[in-house]
Design a protein around this motif. Structure first.
Motif, PDB file in Angstrom:
ATOM      1  N   LYS A 215       0.835  -1.203   0.000  1.00  0.00           N
ATOM      2  CA  LYS A 215       0.000   0.000   0.000  1.00  0.00           C
ATOM      3  C   LYS A 215       0.870   1.253   0.000  1.00  0.00           C
ATOM      4  CE  LYS A 215      -3.759  -2.201   2.623  1.00  0.00           C
ATOM      5  NZ  LYS A 215      -3.135  -3.523   2.781  1.00  0.00           N
TER       6      LYS A 215
ATOM      7  N   ILE B  12      -2.067   6.885   2.710  1.00  0.00           N
ATOM      8  CA  ILE B  12      -3.151   6.294   3.504  1.00  0.00           C
ATOM      9  C   ILE B  12      -3.176   6.859   4.927  1.00  0.00           C
ATOM     10  CG2 ILE B  12      -3.924   4.148   4.603  1.00  0.00           C
ATOM     11  CD1 ILE B  12      -2.995   2.682   2.069  1.00  0.00           C
TER      12      ILE B  12
ATOM     13  N   ASN C 297      -9.254   4.300  14.827  1.00  0.00           N
ATOM     14  CA  ASN C 297      -9.992   4.685  13.627  1.00  0.00           C
ATOM     15  C   ASN C 297      -9.100   4.867  12.405  1.00  0.00           C
ATOM     16  OD1 ASN C 297     -12.357   4.663  15.084  1.00  0.00           O
ATOM     17  ND2 ASN C 297     -12.435   6.867  15.394  1.00  0.00           N
ATOM     18  N   LYS C 298      -7.810   4.776  12.592  1.00  0.00           N
ATOM     19  CA  LYS C 298      -6.899   4.938  11.457  1.00  0.00           C
ATOM     20  C   LYS C 298      -6.971   3.706  10.559  1.00  0.00           C
ATOM     21  CE  LYS C 298      -3.631   8.179  13.566  1.00  0.00           C
ATOM     22  NZ  LYS C 298      -3.924   9.267  12.620  1.00  0.00           N
ATOM     23  N   PRO C 299      -6.783   3.908   9.249  1.00  0.00           N
ATOM     24  CA  PRO C 299      -6.913   2.802   8.294  1.00  0.00           C
ATOM     25  C   PRO C 299      -6.003   1.620   8.608  1.00  0.00           C
ATOM     26  CG  PRO C 299      -6.776   4.916   7.139  1.00  0.00           C
ATOM     27  CD  PRO C 299      -6.472   5.189   8.585  1.00  0.00           C
ATOM     28  N   PHE C 300      -6.580   0.438   8.502  1.00  0.00           N
ATOM     29  CA  PHE C 300      -5.872  -0.841   8.619  1.00  0.00           C
ATOM     30  C   PHE C 300      -5.311  -1.106  10.023  1.00  0.00           C
ATOM     31  CE2 PHE C 300      -5.715   0.429   4.138  1.00  0.00           C
ATOM     32  CZ  PHE C 300      -6.353  -0.676   3.572  1.00  0.00           C
TER      33      PHE C 300
END
Length: 329
Positions: free
Chosen positions: A180, A185, A206-209
């Protein structure tokens, strides 16, 4: 007790009373532990900012309170500290701050005093801010050393830095690095090949991944011991190199060692911290043997090729992240 500001005052009082770190205090505070993730983040936000602004806040109290608040009312003093910090430095509506503080203080029969004092500070907010200096937040034992060894200009820069929220270092799993565009991101920049620096701007969960277990939080400095160990054993079969990680929770170094394919055992004295370690291991899909023991009395028949000890220190280089240091004399 469900009011976040009431719990924040309770935690701040414990920190001032025992000169403890917020991590230890929150782990033991049952009211804090019952909060959801968002409320926990808000409580930490209030407490940490009040500590970062400790000198400025106490100066305002000294200027506006004619009769010193006695030790019996230490809780009220910390309620005022928390409220004044919000009024002067945080983007929170004044009405909400004052109203909540007054409601909390009713149980202590200080509601009229708290109401009058905070409203007076609200009225004089601009004038107050003009007369506050940032270096008052730094205790003399640190301030004098900085001036003596680094000069007044460095003191000014440090004073400006410590009142700001520190950045966040994120350790990306090696097998996820190329999958990624992590800088885009997570809105950050790589400062090492697998360490990304980003802003601490909201709930980490709540942060991506995050829930997918593709990264964890770890300061760049705390990654260095494992990098050194990996260098030492670079020519060895790492799966046969046994390492004991002492004081393992919340797990950053253990995760690194697992990722490097070392044979790891994790030792931790605190059951509460072990629960946090297990939760992190589960999210990251890592596994290790966990030992709940005091290292000083730990006995075993195993021999380890390496023991990694993250020993307690003064933490004076981490003031921005551990502002509790600022209230120690």
């Amino acid at each position: 007790m469900s009011n976040t500001r009431e719990i924040a005052t309770e935690i701040l009082t414990d920190i001032y009373s025992n000169f403890a770190f917020i991590e230890n205090v929150t782990l033991l505070n049952k009211n804090f532990c019952r909060l959801n993730a968002r409320d926990k983040a808000f409580v930490r936000y209030l407490v940490l900012n009040t500590l970062r602004r400790n000198g400025q806040v106490d100066k305002v109290i000294n200027d506006f309170v004619k009769t010193p608040i006695n030790k019996k009312n230490f809780y009220i003093l910390n309620l005022l500290r928390l409220s004044i910090c919000q009024i002067l430095f945080l983007d929170i509506k004044e009405y909400s701050i004052v109203h909540t503080a007054v409601e909390i203080s009713k149980n202590h029969k200080f509601d009229k005093f708290v109401n009058g004092l905070l409203r007076n500070i609200c009225r004089n907010k601009n004038k107050i801010l003009q007369n506050l200096e940032l270096n008052t937040n730094i205790p003399y034992w640190i301030k004098n050393d900085i001036i003596k060894n680094l000069g007044k200009e460095t003191l000014k820069k440090i004073s400006e830095a410590i009142v700001n929220e520190p950045s966040l270092n994120i350790k990306i799993k090696v097998n996820c690095l190329k999958k990624k565009n992590w800088e885009k991101i997570l809105n950050g920049k790589f400062i090492l090949n697998d360490i990304l620096k980003t802003q601490n701007d909201g709930l980490i969960e709540n942060k991506p991944f995050f829930n997918e277990g593709e990264w964890w939080i770890q300061n760049i400095s705390s990654t260095l011991p494992v990098r050194l160990i990996s260098k030492i054993f670079q020519n060895a079969n790492k799966s046969k190199v046994s390492i004991l990680d002492v004081g393992a929770a919340p797990g950053g170094k253990t995760f690194q060692l697992i990722e490097e394919n070392f044979n790891v055992k994790s030792l931790e004295i605190s059951q509460r911290r072990i629960r946090r370690l297990k939760k992190n291991l589960q999210r990251l899909k890592f596994d290790t043997e966990i030992i709940c023991e005091d290292f000083l009395s730990y006995e075993c028949s195993d021999l380890f090729d390496c023991i990694l000890i993250d020993a307690p220190c003064s933490a004076s280089g981490l003031i921005q992240k551990k502002p509790e240091i600022l209230i120690r004399n």
